[in-house]
Design a protein around this motif. Sequence first.
Motif, PDB file in Angstrom:
ATOM      1  N   ARG A 215      -1.922  23.578   4.517  1.00 48.93           N
ATOM      2  CA  ARG A 215      -0.585  23.001   4.413  1.00 48.93           C
ATOM      3  C   ARG A 215      -0.713  21.716   3.610  1.00 48.93           C
ATOM      4  N   ILE A 216       0.113  21.619   2.570  1.00 51.11           N
ATOM      5  CA  ILE A 216      -0.080  20.566   1.570  1.00 51.11           C
ATOM      6  C   ILE A 216       0.055  19.171   2.162  1.00 51.11           C
ATOM      7  N   LYS A 217       0.885  18.983   3.196  1.00 48.35           N
ATOM      8  CA  LYS A 217       1.071  17.658   3.770  1.00 48.35           C
ATOM      9  C   LYS A 217      -0.024  17.309   4.774  1.00 48.35           C
ATOM     10  N   GLU A 218      -0.465  18.291   5.551  1.00 46.04           N
ATOM     11  CA  GLU A 218      -1.442  18.018   6.597  1.00 46.04           C
ATOM     12  C   GLU A 218      -2.874  18.014   6.075  1.00 46.04           C
ATOM     13  N   ASP A 219      -3.136  18.812   5.044  1.00 46.52           N
ATOM     14  CA  ASP A 219      -4.518  19.027   4.616  1.00 46.52           C
ATOM     15  C   ASP A 219      -4.829  18.401   3.260  1.00 46.52           C
ATOM     16  N   ASN A 220      -4.037  17.432   2.838  1.00 41.41           N
ATOM     17  CA  ASN A 220      -4.279  16.857   1.510  1.00 41.41           C
ATOM     18  C   ASN A 220      -5.628  16.145   1.428  1.00 41.41           C
TER      19      ASN A 220
ATOM     20  N   PHE B 230      -0.455  19.558  -6.383  1.00 41.66           N
ATOM     21  CA  PHE B 230      -0.630  18.126  -6.131  1.00 41.66           C
ATOM     22  C   PHE B 230      -0.291  17.309  -7.374  1.00 41.66           C
TER      23      PHE B 230
ATOM     24  N   GLN C 201       3.275  16.422  -7.805  1.00 43.40           N
ATOM     25  CA  GLN C 201       3.869  15.448  -6.887  1.00 43.40           C
ATOM     26  C   GLN C 201       3.339  14.030  -7.080  1.00 43.40           C
TER      27      GLN C 201
ATOM     28  N   ASP D 189      -2.867   7.382  -6.464  1.00 42.69           N
ATOM     29  CA  ASP D 189      -2.471   8.663  -7.055  1.00 42.69           C
ATOM     30  C   ASP D 189      -3.171   8.893  -8.390  1.00 42.69           C
TER      31      ASP D 189
END
Length: 683
Positions: A88-93, A144, A147, A155
Amino acid sequence: MFTVSQTSRAWFIDRARQAREERLVQKERERAAIGIQAHVRSFLCRNRLQREIRREIDEFFKADDSGSSKRSALCIFKIARKLLFLFRIKEDNERFEKLCRCILSSMDAENEPKVWYVSLALSKDLTLLWIKQIKDILWHCCEFLEQLKPEILQDSKLVTLYLTMLVTFTDASTWKILRGKGENLRPAMNHICANIMGHLNQRGLYSVLQILLTRGLARPRPCLSKGTLTAAFSLALRPVVAAQFSDNLIRPFLVHIMSVPALVTHLGTVTPERLAILESHEMLCKFITFLRDEDRCCDVCESLEGCHTLCLMGNLLHLGSLSPRVLEEETDGFVNLLTQMLCYCQKYVSQKKSNLTHWHPVLGWFSQSVDYGLNESMPLITKQLQFLWGVPLIRIFFSDILSKKLLEGQEPAAHVQPASPQNVLPVKNLLKRAFQKSASVRNILKPVGGKRVDSTEVQKVCNICVLYQTSLTTLTQIRLQILTGLTYLDDLLPKLWAFICELGPHGGLKLFLECLNNDTEESKQLLAMLMLFCDCSRHLITILDDIEVYEEQISFKLEELVTISSFLNSFVFKMIWDGIIENAKGETLELFQSVHGWLMVLYERDCRRRFAPEDHWLRKDLKPSVLFQELDKDRKRAQLILQYIPHVIPHKNVSRTQSWAPCASFCSTTWFLTSHPCYCSWK
């Protein structure tokens, strides 16, 4: 007795029905409860499994960070499968970031084949699984990148990481597994890389790179480092080169990459090596070949809309200024595609503000949506557009005209430096250069005719004039810059007039009057040439003082101004007297305004200080009595004569009942007949 039995039976049946329905409801409740319990248990089980997997992944990366020993490629492959299973892109970044660093670290290992992540591609059992895994990982890198904001330091580091992943696994040239004996594997590995690039292209790699480049470059100062910009542009160009410049990949490259604001400018400043690669592949020539087709060019413009079409046009012009040899060979195609782009933008340029228009700093009021995110980069885009009316491109485009000498022994033109951003001629320098002395002795140019209008040379010059005339009517907010650039070369306008004089069997007035009555493409191009000549000449004469006009005779000799004014006077008179201007709209009205404006500038110069012979401005074929009759009949053409060119009527040869007097309202009509009110009072 019979009635009681019937009632009991109905009651019994109704009660049985109710009991049956209650049992059904109870079963549904039990089934629903079981389903809910199953979903809850499944949810709890999945969460427990995900926590365990994430804990295992965290322990793996924690041990890897300690640096006790290098992990094998198989271990990395297995841990990546687990991460992708629940990603999951938000939890596992953060976990994904560590995975990418771990993979890149394995690729840097020396002489350890079992550590190289790419070595799994050689395993028969794992090849397909590895290819699918690396495709998924690289696409998550793209998500990624879409975003991230490169102007933020943290970033920016992640952008570098994910771009490195994409660069590493889309080109096998840096893979250590191919060194020495592994050279035989290169064709197979190149094929895998091509497969990976094709997958990324299908999922939208170019759109991701466009967003990244726009965020990093659509600003006065780029926030992308040299390495980041080099990597992003290399990624964009790599599929095009691998596909041998297929049209299917040139189109998305133009739409998504070459439309990034001032991309070529930033490449030249930050990483000029990328520009050298573009030139080595002759990309400009391939762009021209692709866009010279009208349908393709229209498709690209519609995909971009007006704002980004200007960005694409600016980048192409900048490339053209760096490749004069290509422009000399592909002048026709380059002029054609620029004209088509300007014509597309021109359809949405509006003359005034309305509820459907937006303000654009170059186009003015524009009926398409405006990307205000481009405003910061608009000065750079404008500088790129200035290459169109810079000296190098004008010399290339008008080479057929400028190469001809007006007279043997004429002074040679000043040496022009090679194309560079500083040679785009800022307005101040252009004005200063336009004032410099360039008087030369030459023959007086008069319409003589003799050149076929359907010849290749004439068509080429007409197309170029159409391009510049379209730019004048489209780029409304920088119109003066364009006119100043076109008048920078002192010999362009007199040589263009010489070219006009040679057109047709007899030259001059007759040819252009015939064009007014012919609604053909050839006629429109000839009239566009006349409009361009009038607009540029009017601009030049307006900024010259009397010494430069009468004594130094910059650009035009006085005798030539007499010939030109005679031509313009007759042309405007014919347009009015033949009724062409009465209901004129669009291009015809613009033509009249251009020719009439140039005519009146010359007339006002002559009124202030005479250069034309006496009675030069009069129309001998128009008798005052005829004009009075037309006025008595309330003919519009007579009214228009008094409004626009009252100087063609002699003020002396009128009857005693007629006399001339100045307009009391001080309108543009200087004189009017006392027996008829001024035209300004008729409106």
